[in-house]
Design a protein around this motif. Structure first.
Motif, short mmCIF file in Angstrom:
data_model
loop_
_atom_site.label_atom_id
_atom_site.label_comp_id
_atom_site.label_asym_id
_atom_site.label_seq_id
_atom_site.Cartn_x
_atom_site.Cartn_y
_atom_site.Cartn_z
N TYR A 193 57.55 46.98 116.76
CA TYR A 193 56.64 48.09 116.94
C TYR A 193 57.39 49.26 117.59
CZ TYR A 193 52.40 50.70 118.05
OH TYR A 193 51.44 51.66 118.12
N TYR A 195 56.53 52.70 119.83
CA TYR A 195 55.55 53.51 120.55
C TYR A 195 56.09 54.93 120.60
CZ TYR A 195 52.26 55.05 124.13
OH TYR A 195 51.27 55.72 124.83
N HIS A 196 55.69 55.75 119.64
CA HIS A 196 56.28 57.07 119.43
C HIS A 196 56.10 58.04 120.59
CE1 HIS A 196 57.75 56.49 115.34
NE2 HIS A 196 56.68 55.76 115.12
N LYS A 198 56.53 57.70 123.64
CA LYS A 198 57.63 57.51 124.59
C LYS A 198 58.94 57.16 123.89
CE LYS A 198 55.14 57.85 128.41
NZ LYS A 198 55.42 58.84 129.47
N VAL A 322 53.51 45.69 127.58
CA VAL A 322 52.80 46.94 127.28
C VAL A 322 53.07 47.99 128.36
CG1 VAL A 322 50.52 48.00 127.04
CG2 VAL A 322 51.01 45.84 125.90
N LEU A 325 56.56 49.45 127.94
CA LEU A 325 56.68 50.30 126.76
C LEU A 325 55.99 51.64 126.94
CD1 LEU A 325 55.92 47.74 123.89
CD2 LEU A 325 58.05 49.01 124.13
N CYS A 326 54.84 51.62 127.60
CA CYS A 326 53.95 52.79 127.58
C CYS A 326 53.86 53.56 128.89
CB CYS A 326 52.55 52.35 127.16
SG CYS A 326 52.51 51.45 125.59
N GLY A 330 58.89 54.35 129.50
CA GLY A 330 58.99 54.30 128.04
C GLY A 330 60.16 53.42 127.63
N GLN A 352 50.75 44.68 120.50
CA GLN A 352 50.31 45.63 119.48
C GLN A 352 48.78 45.73 119.41
OE1 GLN A 352 52.75 45.45 115.71
NE2 GLN A 352 53.82 43.85 116.85
N ILE A 355 47.95 48.09 122.21
CA ILE A 355 48.43 49.47 122.08
C ILE A 355 47.84 50.18 120.87
CG2 ILE A 355 50.48 50.91 121.70
CD1 ILE A 355 52.13 48.73 123.11
N ASP A 356 47.83 49.50 119.73
CA ASP A 356 47.54 50.14 118.44
C ASP A 356 46.12 49.84 117.99
OD1 ASP A 356 47.55 51.17 115.88
OD2 ASP A 356 49.45 50.25 115.30
N ILE A 483 44.97 52.91 124.74
CA ILE A 483 45.49 51.57 125.03
C ILE A 483 44.45 50.79 125.82
CG2 ILE A 483 47.30 50.27 126.23
CD1 ILE A 483 49.13 52.72 125.75
#
Length: 549
Positions: A193, A195-196, A198, A322, A325-326, A330, A352, A355-356, A483
């Protein structure tokens, strides 16, 4: 051996069926076929109870006075008892069922999926519902920093990966081959995955083969570092204990040596191995099927099974991933254990889901299962051949535990999922016992070789029918792109009663609740449309009055 050679007595009269725990007792006729047990109610001949042979986890027989008792423990946690007065025929029936179970387990080509003729019109071929290239394109979202590579064509580099893999744009095929040689089972780091916001990347792999000498692989180092942008922090989340990861070096496995991966910080988030999961589920199944103990004893036994602790441990680790990542860092994260086929997939999939928002839709969740489980090499046939009544070392409820974790998140965020718990229950049951070919075999390569799309029906062909999918829709669903995450305090973990205690028949209550909610939602939509039409009419009347004035 053919099926009809196994079935000694295809039909038995005067059989009493009891669904233990529900006080349900029916007298009638038991029919045996190659893949099904069919029970016909003597009083209501139109009422039939079907039990797939593949759904039987354990079968036992006992003789009491002049009656034979056949106890059947099912993979969907039901406990069924058959009482038969004709002992010789009961013995024939038991032997027939036992042999039918064995022949399907020993020969995959005898599986029900290869004989199943769908009783519905296939309006959408489930084998064509999911396209890996499209899913990768969605994940890349137009970025030039990533690409899809066909390096595993013919499954030559890694037999448990798909032919197409998502990797950083700078990674070459030669580099992947070198990295695969350094990773257990050839499972080199791939992107799960992105996470755009970041520019953070979630990756997964198996353990490195560093061994006791701390061998290195420069190509593996380059592959991992290629997924790190702007010198951001990065983490390796190892699902094993530090001691186990260190001790496995003597057998050729190990960890990424810190001196060769200086940018990567190691975090050990211990998740019990799959044998421990099986032991816990066995204890849970024994506890939930004990109908004679007190409520306090029942609660204590469920707690002592340690199952909910496993659920909490998985969710805790997924939340940690998570957050890294977020959050402000980042960070790029690599998740792996030993093989990267079990706990690793639980963590990357749950991350995911949190997040998604697309992964919280019905079709998005199907795509997640395809990409992160079926194509990622989770050995479904090995892990799901039994639910818990077995001594073998390969079966384990890994996928069931993942679904339980999703259910926990769903319970705490009821409006964030397009699907309801019935959808999760169906997926759990079909992974263990199914007339569909979706979960057959251990790898995509094996499914490809067996030519399943031509020989079997996909589960998604059934699920995505208009009249079926509506049963899985959550009427309270609202599209929320933020999220989400669960509270992982012990008191927030609940036992999934409709899954593990089917004798409570909570699924029937849930179906009625869903139907009622759907009716209310439809009535609300009609009222909104009527309101809109009346407002339009009112505006027209006001305009007309102005013209007259």
């Amino acid at each position: 051996m053919e099926f009809m050679d196994i079935i000694k007595t295809p039909q038995l009269e005067n059989v009493t069926l009891k669904l233990l725990g529900s006080r349900k007792s029916i007298s009638g006729t038991l029919c045996l076929t190659s893949h099904q047990l069919i029970f016909l109610d003597k009083e209501k001949m139109k009422d039939e109870t079907w039990l797939s042979i593949s759904n039987i986890d354990l079968i036992e027989r006992k003789i009491y006075d002049s009656t034979a008792i056949i106890n059947i423990k099912c993979k969907d946690f039901r406990n069924i008892q058959l009482q038969i007065s004709d002992i010789p025929k009961a013995s024939d029936a038991f032997d027939s069922i036992d042999n039918l179970m064995k022949i399907s387990e020993e020969d995959p080509n005898k599986h029900h999926a290869f004989y199943y003729n769908p009783n519905f019109e296939i309006t959408e071929d489930g084998w064509k519902s999911f396209h890996l290239e499209s899913e990768y394109a969605r994940l890349i979202a137009g970025s030039r920093d990533f690409r899809v590579i066909n390096a595993n064509k013919g499954f030559q580099i890694c037999s448990s990966y798909p032919e197409l893999c998502l990797v950083p744009a700078s990674v070459s095929e030669k580099l992947l081959i070198k990295s695969a040689a350094f990773r257990h089972l050839g499972r080199f780091p791939v992107i799960s995955y992105i996470y755009h916001p970041k520019k953070a990347v979630l990756m997964r792999s198996s353990q490195p083969l560093s061994g006791p000498q701390d061998y290195r692989c420069k190509e593996d180092e380059k592959l991992m570092n290629a997924a790190v942008f702007n010198r951001k922090p990065c983490y390796i989340v190892d699902t094993r204990t530090a001691n186990y990861a260190s001790n496995i070096k003597s057998k050729g496995g190990g960890i990424e040596p810190s001196r060769y991966y200086p940018q990567w910080r190691r975090l050990h988030r211990t998740i019990e191995n799959y044998n421990s999961l099986k032991d816990s589920l066995t204890k849970l199944a024994e506890a939930t099927s004990d109908f004679d103990c007190s409520s306090s004893t029942w609660t204590s036994r469920v707690s002592n099974s340690n199952w909910l602790n496993h659920v909490r441990s998985i969710l805790n680790t997924a939340c940690s991933v998570v957050n890294r990542l977020c959050d402000k860092e980042g960070a790029t994260v690599l998740v792996h254990g030993s093989d990267g086929m079990d706990a690793t997939l639980q963590i990357t999939s749950l991350a995911q889901v949190m997040i998604d928002h697309d992964c919280r839709t019905i079709r998005g969740f199907q795509a997640l299962i395809e990409r992160e489980w079926l194509l990622a090499g989770h050995p479904f046939s090995s892990r799901c051949s039994k639910i818990c009544n077995t001594q073998d070392t390969v079966t384990s409820p890994v996928f069931l535990l993942f679904l339980d974790c999703v259910w926990q998140i769903q319970q705490q965020n009821p409006c964030c999922f397009e699907f309801n718990e019935e959808f999760l229950r169906v997926l759990g049951h079909k992974a263990y016992s199914s007339e569909f070919g979706t979960f057959l075999y251990d790898t995509y390569a094996q499914r490809h070789q067996a030519n399943l799309p031509r020989r079997t029906c996909s589960l998604w062909s059934y699920v995505n029918q208009t009249n079926v999918i509506q049963n899985f829709v959550n009427p309270s669903y609202e599209i929320k792109k933020h999220i989400i995450g669960p509270s992982v305090f012990p008191h927030c973990m609940k036992l999934w009663l409709s899954m593990y205690c089917p004798w409570l028949q909570l699924d029937e209550i849930e179906k009625k609740k869903i139907a009622t909610s759907r009716d209310i939602s439809n009535a609300n939509s009609i009222l909104k449309q009527r309101k809109k039409a009346l407002q339009k009419k009112l505006t027209e009347l006001k305009d007309e009055r102005k013209c007259i004035s």
